[in-house]
Motif scaffolding. Structure first.
Motif, PDB file in Angstrom:
ATOM      1  N   GLU A  34      37.877 -49.578  20.057  1.00  0.00           N
ATOM      2  CA  GLU A  34      36.883 -49.479  18.992  1.00  0.00           C
ATOM      3  C   GLU A  34      35.826 -50.543  19.224  1.00  0.00           C
ATOM      4  O   GLU A  34      36.129 -51.725  19.259  1.00  0.00           O
ATOM      5  N   GLY A  35      34.585 -50.130  19.394  1.00  0.00           N
ATOM      6  CA  GLY A  35      33.520 -51.084  19.671  1.00  0.00           C
ATOM      7  C   GLY A  35      33.302 -51.233  21.159  1.00  0.00           C
ATOM      8  O   GLY A  35      33.816 -50.471  21.986  1.00  0.00           O
ATOM      9  N   SER A  71      26.781 -45.981  23.976  1.00  0.00           N
ATOM     10  CA  SER A  71      28.030 -45.906  23.219  1.00  0.00           C
ATOM     11  C   SER A  71      28.137 -47.043  22.210  1.00  0.00           C
ATOM     12  O   SER A  71      28.634 -46.854  21.090  1.00  0.00           O
ATOM     13  N   THR A  72      27.648 -48.219  22.573  1.00  0.00           N
ATOM     14  CA  THR A  72      27.725 -49.354  21.649  1.00  0.00           C
ATOM     15  C   THR A  72      26.863 -49.128  20.421  1.00  0.00           C
ATOM     16  O   THR A  72      27.310 -49.331  19.283  1.00  0.00           O
ATOM     17  N   ILE A  73      25.615 -48.708  20.628  1.00  0.00           N
ATOM     18  CA  ILE A  73      24.733 -48.503  19.483  1.00  0.00           C
ATOM     19  C   ILE A  73      25.222 -47.340  18.628  1.00  0.00           C
ATOM     20  O   ILE A  73      25.109 -47.364  17.398  1.00  0.00           O
ATOM     21  N   ARG A  74      25.819 -46.343  19.255  1.00  0.00           N
ATOM     22  CA  ARG A  74      26.345 -45.213  18.478  1.00  0.00           C
ATOM     23  C   ARG A  74      27.485 -45.670  17.576  1.00  0.00           C
ATOM     24  O   ARG A  74      27.534 -45.332  16.379  1.00  0.00           O
ATOM     25  N   GLN A  75      28.420 -46.456  18.144  1.00  0.00           N
ATOM     26  CA  GLN A  75      29.557 -46.918  17.353  1.00  0.00           C
ATOM     27  C   GLN A  75      29.120 -47.875  16.248  1.00  0.00           C
ATOM     28  O   GLN A  75      29.615 -47.798  15.113  1.00  0.00           O
ATOM     29  N   MET A  76      28.175 -48.761  16.556  1.00  0.00           N
ATOM     30  CA  MET A  76      27.729 -49.711  15.539  1.00  0.00           C
ATOM     31  C   MET A  76      26.975 -49.000  14.419  1.00  0.00           C
ATOM     32  O   MET A  76      27.133 -49.345  13.231  1.00  0.00           O
ATOM     33  N   LEU A  77      26.170 -48.013  14.772  1.00  0.00           N
ATOM     34  CA  LEU A  77      25.439 -47.286  13.734  1.00  0.00           C
ATOM     35  C   LEU A  77      26.376 -46.464  12.864  1.00  0.00           C
ATOM     36  O   LEU A  77      26.162 -46.355  11.645  1.00  0.00           O
ATOM     37  N   HIS A 462      42.731 -56.858  27.724  1.00  0.00           N
ATOM     38  CA  HIS A 462      43.352 -55.929  26.782  1.00  0.00           C
ATOM     39  C   HIS A 462      42.357 -54.859  26.329  1.00  0.00           C
ATOM     40  O   HIS A 462      42.727 -53.681  26.195  1.00  0.00           O
ATOM     41  N   ASP A 463      41.105 -55.262  26.126  1.00  0.00           N
ATOM     42  CA  ASP A 463      40.079 -54.284  25.739  1.00  0.00           C
ATOM     43  C   ASP A 463      39.855 -53.258  26.849  1.00  0.00           C
ATOM     44  O   ASP A 463      39.599 -52.078  26.571  1.00  0.00           O
ATOM     45  N   TYR A 464      39.931 -53.702  28.096  1.00  0.00           N
ATOM     46  CA  TYR A 464      39.790 -52.755  29.203  1.00  0.00           C
ATOM     47  C   TYR A 464      40.933 -51.736  29.181  1.00  0.00           C
ATOM     48  O   TYR A 464      40.731 -50.551  29.452  1.00  0.00           O
ATOM     49  N   ALA A 465      42.140 -52.201  28.872  1.00  0.00           N
ATOM     50  CA  ALA A 465      43.259 -51.268  28.766  1.00  0.00           C
ATOM     51  C   ALA A 465      43.022 -50.266  27.639  1.00  0.00           C
ATOM     52  O   ALA A 465      43.316 -49.070  27.781  1.00  0.00           O
ATOM     53  N   LEU A 466      42.471 -50.730  26.524  1.00  0.00           N
ATOM     54  CA  LEU A 466      42.150 -49.820  25.417  1.00  0.00           C
ATOM     55  C   LEU A 466      41.061 -48.838  25.834  1.00  0.00           C
ATOM     56  O   LEU A 466      41.080 -47.671  25.426  1.00  0.00           O
TER      57      LEU A 466
END
Length: 819
Positions: A34-35, A71-77, A462-466
């Protein structure tokens, strides 16, 4: 420092990710990401830009493609708009006072389509109720009564006139040209002969009476016309009262429903007035006369002016809109006015053909566009600036200014703009706009800088694994186990050539995930482990390395000269990187240096034939500074040295070969041979310090492949700058060869360390008297330079004495080197 001390340990040749760091069996056991991954600087800038309500604080997402900008701006918006209210609906309606300038109405979200439905319902009622009312018995009785009353008045007027005319010997008669006063004699009209037979005074009296009666007739006709006007007004008032009873019954509830919307109220008043003025349009229309052999369409009145064009409709259940416009042409951004081709090739339009653009749909929310696409589409960038500056969206025919004649079209009322514009592009475009576009810095004050590399921390890993888990779940790929994720992280580290960093080129990593899943699934595996990731990397390399293999063949066959055994004076193997699209590889290049007496100094053959770039030229000139600082404190340098990249037929750029050039020059001056099994990379400064370079992994692997093809001896290897050790992410094959002692990697900090490894002779430290230990490399170089200077001085003295005897001008004394 000995050669062994300079060897890079095997454990430093690459970073190996420990699968035990991950507490899952496969990525199916963990949730998706997420993010974004560790783009804290960029996300902080985006959060600031989204929160700033002031005009001009639009956002530019800068970075390389594939770093997660979209993808970042889409998730944040998506998170940001949850707590926001939906913006207004926008509608265009007919302007009854200026038909070519449609009016823009703003209504709360969801009410735009309600107004359109209400107006359609109203029109349906009018088309059914008004004809019924116009055909009612009561209406017809009132109408006939009014007409009879006015006819009676007109009859009385003409009766009085006829009576008066009869009493005075005249009659009122109707002719083709209208009513006339005619003199009478014995119940009949005067003939011309009878009239001329009258006495002069009788004729004059008759003419006088006729003129008076004619004036009286004209007065009567004027009164009749006034009566007809009064009749029309009375009939119009009758129709108006009938229309009010029919229209008001349906319009009054609408006015109550839209109370508080002043512009809508004004529009409904205009609709009512127009309906009352055009009640005849609702009556059944008579069929047009038919021409034999030609069927003419029935002419029906149009009621389009009462429709509502819902330009933008927002869902009241959602928040602010997010619009991603992938093709930001002028019409796609700012809307358009469509036309309908009619019979005869004529085009017509009306306000219902006004279509919205992305800015209309994003009004009250967020518009995301690609910077490059906006710039390459004609008129898009200039019009976007104008919208931001004026804070309004104006739909215009952008080609109107280029036509030879003006075409009548609509001029819709501009709509106020309240949207956050977000542009996605490269840093190069950002800086180009910042410096070349004066308005850009006013309108895009927030830059979100996405880095293409991020620090490797346990949290980031860990974020890369996610990220892998989310990708596999979204696209239905095979899950990765811990070893597969570890191999992916190692590849991410190799992409940026740093053991402490990871690549944020998520597009390339996503492709690797897909390819590894493909190879695993094709061979029947259920989980992607390390071997499948390695297989995917190998297969991708194989698809792209045809040119590399061809060059390796030439090197192995001796077509391209490169020695990997023995020792040669003034000859050394340099390393370079070739990039062909998405694939890069290293290749060795033979460098030769020839030294002779003279005053030409350093002669860069590539520079002389214009095959050398400015950075490479600078690196060559630095060599003169190094030699001057080390060997020319007591005497000037006096020599000529020619440096050449052998078999080089393209341009040479960069300074990563400057240390190899210096080693070759020291070899040529000292007469000590250089080991040909060692290739060199690294730049050098005037103090002899070895500076870092790029592409170290490609260079090492390129030379290893050549040595492997010609036969590994255990004496071969590559000399790299010490500071580049953390950039090592070598392939498993090279690491294994080093571990087995068949290949070596040396790292050095100074030129003296490197020359000792290459020649096997100590470099030598300068003593207090400025001399070097006998037999050292520096001693031999110093002696050779001194000998060259003495020879040049002796030759100059001989030339001077000879010139003196012959009376010619003497040659100058040997001095500093030429550039």
């Amino acid at each position: 420092m000995s050669e062994t001390d300079c060897r890079v340990p095997v454990e430093k040749l690459r970073w190996v990710c420990d699968p035990a760091l991950f507490n899952f069996k496969t990525t199916e056991d963990i949730a998706g990401l997420e993010g974004s991954v560790a783009q804290h600087r960029a996300t902080a800038a985006i959060d600031f830009g989204l929160g700033m309500p002031n005009n001009g604080f639009n956002i530019y997402l800068a970075g390389d493609a594939g770093t997660g900008r979209t993808s970042t701006i889409r998730q944040m918006l998506q998170k940001y708009v949850k707590d926001t209210s939906p913006p207004s609906d926008w509608c265009y309606v007919h302007n009854f006072h200026s038909p070519d300038a449609p009016l823009a109405l703003a209504l709360p979200a969801g009410m735009g389509k309600e107004l359109a439905a209400d107006m359609r319902e109203l029109l349906d009622y009018m088309r059914s109720d008004i004809p019924t009312a116009l055909e009612s018995k009561e209406y017809e009785t009132n109408r006939v009564t009014l007409i009879e009353q006015f006819q009676e008045k007109n009859g009385d007027i003409f009766s009085a006139l006829e009576k008066e005319a009869a009493e005075r010997g005249f009659a009122l008669q109707r002719t083709v040209s209208g009513l006339v006063i005619v003199p009478q004699k014995e119940g009949r009209n005067f003939t011309q002969e009878e009239y001329e037979a009258l006495e002069k005074n009788e004729r004059e009296q008759l003419d006088s009476v006729g003129r008076a009666l004619t004036e009286r007739l004209n007065d009567c006709l004027r009164q009749v016309r006034e009566n007809e006007k009064l009749l029309r007004d009375a009939l119009s008032q009758l129709d108006r009262e009938l229309g009010l009873s029919a229209v008001g019954h349906h319009l009054d509830p609408l006015k109550e429903k839209y109370v508080g919307f002043q512009k809508v109220q004004k529009y409904l008043d205009d609709v009512q007035e127009d309906l009352l003025l055009n009640l005849e349009d609702f009556k059944p229309q008579a069929a047009p006369p038919q021409i034999p052999g030609l069927k003419l369409p029935k002419q029906e009145p149009t009621f389009e002016r009462y429709e509502v064009n819902v330009l933008v409709e927002n869902n009241p259940e959602n928040g602010a809109p997010m619009v991603f416009e992938s093709n930001p042409t002028y019409t796609n951004l700012f809307g358009r006015i469509e036309n309908i081709m009619q019979m005869g090739g004529m085009a017509s339009t009306n306000f219902t053909l006004i279509k919205p653009g992305a800015l209309h749909r994003a009004n009250g929310g967020y518009l995301i566009v690609d910077a490059r696409e906006v710039l390459i589409n004609p008129f898009a960038w200039e019009s976007l600036k104008r919208c931001i500056r004026n804070m309004e969206i104006k739909i215009e025919d952008v080609l109107e200014q280029y036509r030879f004649m003006t075409v009548v079209s609509l001029k819709p009322e501009p709509i106020p703009l309240n949207a956050k514009i977000i542009m996605i592009g490269s840093l190069w475009i950002y800086y180009l706009l910042f410096h070349m576009e004066p308005d850009y810095r006013k309108f895009f004050k927030v830059k979100a800088d996405f880095d293409n590399r991020i620090n490797r921390t346990p949290e980031v890993m860990h974020d890369y694994a996610l990220f892998v888990a989310a990708h596999c779940c979204k696209e239905g790929l095979l899950p990765f186990d811990a070893t597969g994720v570890a191999a992916l992280l190692e590849h991410a580290s190799r992409l940026v050539e740093d053991q402490e960093l990871l690549s944020s080129q998520f597009t390339e990593l996503s492709d690797l995930i897909r390819e590894a899943s493909y190879w695993a699934k094709r061979d029947g595996a259920e989980v992607v482990d390390r071997s499948w990731v390695k297989r995917a990397v190998h297969e991708k390399t194989f698809r792209s390395n045809r040119i590399e293999e061809r060059i390796q063949e030439y090197l192995a066959q001796g077509v391209i000269l490169c020695d990997t055994k023995g020792s040669v004076v003034g000859q050394i193997n340099g390393l370079s990187v070739m990039t062909l699209g998405d694939y890069a590889f290293g290749r060795p290049s033979r460098l030769t240096i020839r030294v002779s007496q003279g005053r030409a100094g350093m002669v860069n053959i590539e520079r002389e034939v214009k095959l050398s770039g400015p950075i490479h030229d600078k690196g060559v000139l630095i060599l003169t500074g190094y030699l001057a600082g080390k060997f020319a404190q007591d005497q000037p340098l006096s020599f000529s040295a020619h440096i050449c990249f052998e078999q080089s037929y393209e341009g040479v750029e960069g300074d990563s070969a400057s240390s190899a050039e210096l080693y070759g020059l020291l070899s040529a001056l000292s007469g000590l041979p250089i080991r040909q099994g060692i290739a060199v990379t690294g730049s050098v400064n005037q103090h002899g310090q070895i500076q870092p370079i790029g592409g170290v992994n490609y260079k090492i692997e390129g030379f290893y492949n050549v040595c492997k093809a010609k036969g590994l001896t255990g004496e071969q290897g590559v000399l790299i700058p010490k500071i580049n050790e953390h950039n090592l992410m070598l392939s498993d094959e090279v690491v294994q060869a080093v571990q087995e002692g068949m290949f070596h990697i040396w790292s050095v900090q100074e030129v003296d360390q490197g020359i000792e490894i290459l020649t096997g002779v100590a470099a030598g430290k300068m003593g207090e008297d400025g001399s070097y230990p006998e037999g050292s490399v520096n001693f031999l170089v110093q002696q050779r330079l001194k000998k060259m200077f003495d020879n040049m001085r002796r030759l100059a003295q001989q030339d001077k004495e000879q010139a003196k005897e012959e009376g010619a001008l003497p040659l100058p004394e040997p001095g500093p080197l030429k550039d």
